[in-house]
Design an enzyme around this catalytic site. Structure first.
Site, PDB file in Angstrom:
ATOM      1  N   MET A  76      -9.026   7.760   0.312  1.00 46.97           N
ATOM      2  CA  MET A  76      -9.856   8.108   1.474  1.00 46.97           C
ATOM      3  C   MET A  76     -10.395   9.525   1.313  1.00 46.97           C
ATOM      4  O   MET A  76      -9.699  10.403   0.805  1.00 46.97           O
ATOM      5  CB  MET A  76      -9.021   8.022   2.753  1.00 46.97           C
ATOM      6  CG  MET A  76      -8.338   6.691   2.969  1.00 46.97           C
ATOM      7  SD  MET A  76      -7.387   6.711   4.503  1.00 46.97           S
ATOM      8  CE  MET A  76      -6.534   5.149   4.387  1.00 46.97           C
ATOM      9  N   HIS A  92      -1.093  -1.252  -4.403  1.00 48.15           N
ATOM     10  CA  HIS A  92      -2.388  -0.971  -3.781  1.00 48.15           C
ATOM     11  C   HIS A  92      -2.479   0.517  -3.449  1.00 48.15           C
ATOM     12  O   HIS A  92      -1.603   1.072  -2.787  1.00 48.15           O
ATOM     13  CB  HIS A  92      -2.528  -1.815  -2.512  1.00 48.15           C
ATOM     14  CG  HIS A  92      -3.876  -1.739  -1.873  1.00 48.15           C
ATOM     15  ND1 HIS A  92      -4.946  -2.497  -2.288  1.00 48.15           N
ATOM     16  CD2 HIS A  92      -4.334  -1.002  -0.820  1.00 48.15           C
ATOM     17  CE1 HIS A  92      -6.004  -2.243  -1.535  1.00 48.15           C
ATOM     18  NE2 HIS A  92      -5.658  -1.332  -0.628  1.00 48.15           N
ATOM     19  N   ASP A 122      -6.667  -6.626   3.870  1.00 47.02           N
ATOM     20  CA  ASP A 122      -6.132  -5.276   4.006  1.00 47.02           C
ATOM     21  C   ASP A 122      -6.182  -4.861   5.474  1.00 47.02           C
ATOM     22  O   ASP A 122      -7.254  -4.709   6.042  1.00 47.02           O
ATOM     23  CB  ASP A 122      -6.949  -4.314   3.148  1.00 47.02           C
ATOM     24  CG  ASP A 122      -6.344  -2.918   3.077  1.00 47.02           C
ATOM     25  OD1 ASP A 122      -5.355  -2.655   3.789  1.00 47.02           O
ATOM     26  OD2 ASP A 122      -6.863  -2.090   2.306  1.00 47.02           O
ATOM     27  N   SER A 170       0.840  -1.195   0.000  1.00 48.97           N
ATOM     28  CA  SER A 170       0.000   0.000   0.000  1.00 48.97           C
ATOM     29  C   SER A 170       0.873   1.242   0.000  1.00 48.97           C
ATOM     30  O   SER A 170       1.670   1.449   0.924  1.00 48.97           O
ATOM     31  CB  SER A 170      -0.895   0.020   1.236  1.00 48.97           C
ATOM     32  OG  SER A 170      -1.507   1.292   1.370  1.00 48.97           O
ATOM     33  N   ASP A 209      -4.781   3.296  -1.630  1.00 50.25           N
ATOM     34  CA  ASP A 209      -5.876   3.535  -0.681  1.00 50.25           C
ATOM     35  C   ASP A 209      -6.403   4.959  -0.841  1.00 50.25           C
ATOM     36  O   ASP A 209      -5.705   5.929  -0.535  1.00 50.25           O
ATOM     37  CB  ASP A 209      -5.376   3.337   0.749  1.00 50.25           C
ATOM     38  CG  ASP A 209      -5.212   1.865   1.107  1.00 50.25           C
ATOM     39  OD1 ASP A 209      -6.165   1.101   0.896  1.00 50.25           O
ATOM     40  OD2 ASP A 209      -4.126   1.494   1.589  1.00 50.25           O
ATOM     41  N   MET A 256     -11.420  -6.427   5.259  1.00 49.71           N
ATOM     42  CA  MET A 256     -10.681  -5.492   6.102  1.00 49.71           C
ATOM     43  C   MET A 256     -10.353  -6.161   7.436  1.00 49.71           C
ATOM     44  O   MET A 256     -11.244  -6.683   8.114  1.00 49.71           O
ATOM     45  CB  MET A 256     -11.503  -4.227   6.354  1.00 49.71           C
ATOM     46  CG  MET A 256     -11.810  -3.405   5.110  1.00 49.71           C
ATOM     47  SD  MET A 256     -10.331  -2.837   4.236  1.00 49.71           S
ATOM     48  CE  MET A 256      -9.522  -1.843   5.496  1.00 49.71           C
ATOM     49  N   MET A 261     -12.198   4.039  -0.354  1.00 51.55           N
ATOM     50  CA  MET A 261     -12.826   4.204   0.954  1.00 51.55           C
ATOM     51  C   MET A 261     -13.512   5.554   0.957  1.00 51.55           C
ATOM     52  O   MET A 261     -13.143   6.484   1.675  1.00 51.55           O
ATOM     53  CB  MET A 261     -11.777   4.088   2.066  1.00 51.55           C
ATOM     54  CG  MET A 261     -11.279   2.667   2.253  1.00 51.55           C
ATOM     55  SD  MET A 261      -9.878   2.551   3.384  1.00 51.55           S
ATOM     56  CE  MET A 261      -8.534   2.798   2.221  1.00 51.55           C
ATOM     57  N   HIS A 266      -8.417   1.034  -4.052  1.00 53.43           N
ATOM     58  CA  HIS A 266      -9.366   0.738  -2.974  1.00 53.43           C
ATOM     59  C   HIS A 266     -10.055   2.037  -2.568  1.00 53.43           C
ATOM     60  O   HIS A 266      -9.441   2.909  -1.951  1.00 53.43           O
ATOM     61  CB  HIS A 266      -8.602   0.120  -1.803  1.00 53.43           C
ATOM     62  CG  HIS A 266      -9.441  -0.184  -0.609  1.00 53.43           C
ATOM     63  ND1 HIS A 266      -8.874  -0.542   0.601  1.00 53.43           N
ATOM     64  CD2 HIS A 266     -10.784  -0.210  -0.413  1.00 53.43           C
ATOM     65  CE1 HIS A 266      -9.839  -0.756   1.480  1.00 53.43           C
ATOM     66  NE2 HIS A 266     -11.002  -0.556   0.895  1.00 53.43           N
TER      67      HIS A 266
END
Length: 229
Positions: free
Chosen positions: A41, A37, A176, A12, A39, A141, A72, A70
């Site tokens: 957010m 990966h 993750d 990540s 992330d 998760m 979020m 990913h």
């Protein structure tokens, strides 16, 4: 993109040097990372803000393999096209992020990306039971999303349930949160094949000294497979 269930390590970049994302992506791939990966957010669905589609587009030329994005964020649907256009191979949305996750997964596939669905620790495996035929990846998760470096929450029973539900469908199970040499065997034995690791990969290394990245990746892979690499 040929499907296989071998263990894949997906560092990540949330744990990377933000000032050197391109070089960091190149370094982890050169050191053995299978996927990269990302992330994303929004400070709304999770209590943190990271980066968006423009960052993905900027690092895409530096990634030879899979860019695993990913999300979020909530809502998800208005941003799918932007992340697909930025070069995401996988786009994962949370089942908790909206009322119409089936539509979201359809939209991700419609945009040309592989569709992933993520489950927070408090969400049961049954939440994705009726989504599997339009899903390419289930992300379990093992921390509550929002921050890197959290303590691992054991979701072995959920992983085993998902693995049984998936059967012979070509669907990855991704983990993750809190993955390191101590927790990798637990999730791999339960049926996971994609292991996201942030601080456990980037610890001790840098763009100018990437060797530790490779050591860390090999150590996690060895712990997950029981095979020295």
């Amino acid at each position: 993109m040929t499907f296989d269930r071998s263990i894949k390590i997906a560092p990540s970049i949330l744990a990377a040097d933000f000032a050197n994302f391109g070089a960091e992506c190149e370094a982890i791939e050169a050191q053995g990372a299978d996927w990269v990966h990302v992330d994303v957010m929004d400070g709304h669905f999770v209590p943190n803000i990271s980066f968006g589609p423009t960052t993905c587009a900027a690092i895409r030329p530096h990634i030879k393999g899979i860019m695993d994005v990913h999300l979020m964020i909530a809502p998800v649907d208005p941003y799918i096209e932007a992340f697909a256009n930025a070069g995401a191979d996988f786009i994962t949305a949370h089942v908790e992020a909206g009322a119409h996750i089936h539509r979201t997964l359809q939209a991700i596939r419609g945009a040309g990306a592989k569709a992933g669905v993520a489950l927070n620790p408090g969400t049961p495996a049954s939440a994705v039971e009726h989504l599997l035929d339009i899903t390419d990846l289930v992300c379990v998760m093992t921390v509550n999303p929002g921050f890197g470096g959290q303590k691992f929450i054991d979701m072995s029973d959920k992983i085993k349930t998902l693995r049984a539900m998936i059967g012979d469908r070509p669907i990855h199970i991704e983990i993750d949160g809190g993955v390191d040499v101590n927790t990798a065997p637990t999730v791999a034995q339960a049926g996971a094949d994609v292991l996201v690791a942030g601080s456990a990969v980037f610890r001790g290394g840098s763009v100018s000294n990437p060797g530790p990245y490779g050591d860390n990746i090999r150590a996690i892979r060895e712990a997950a497979t029981g095979v020295y690499v």
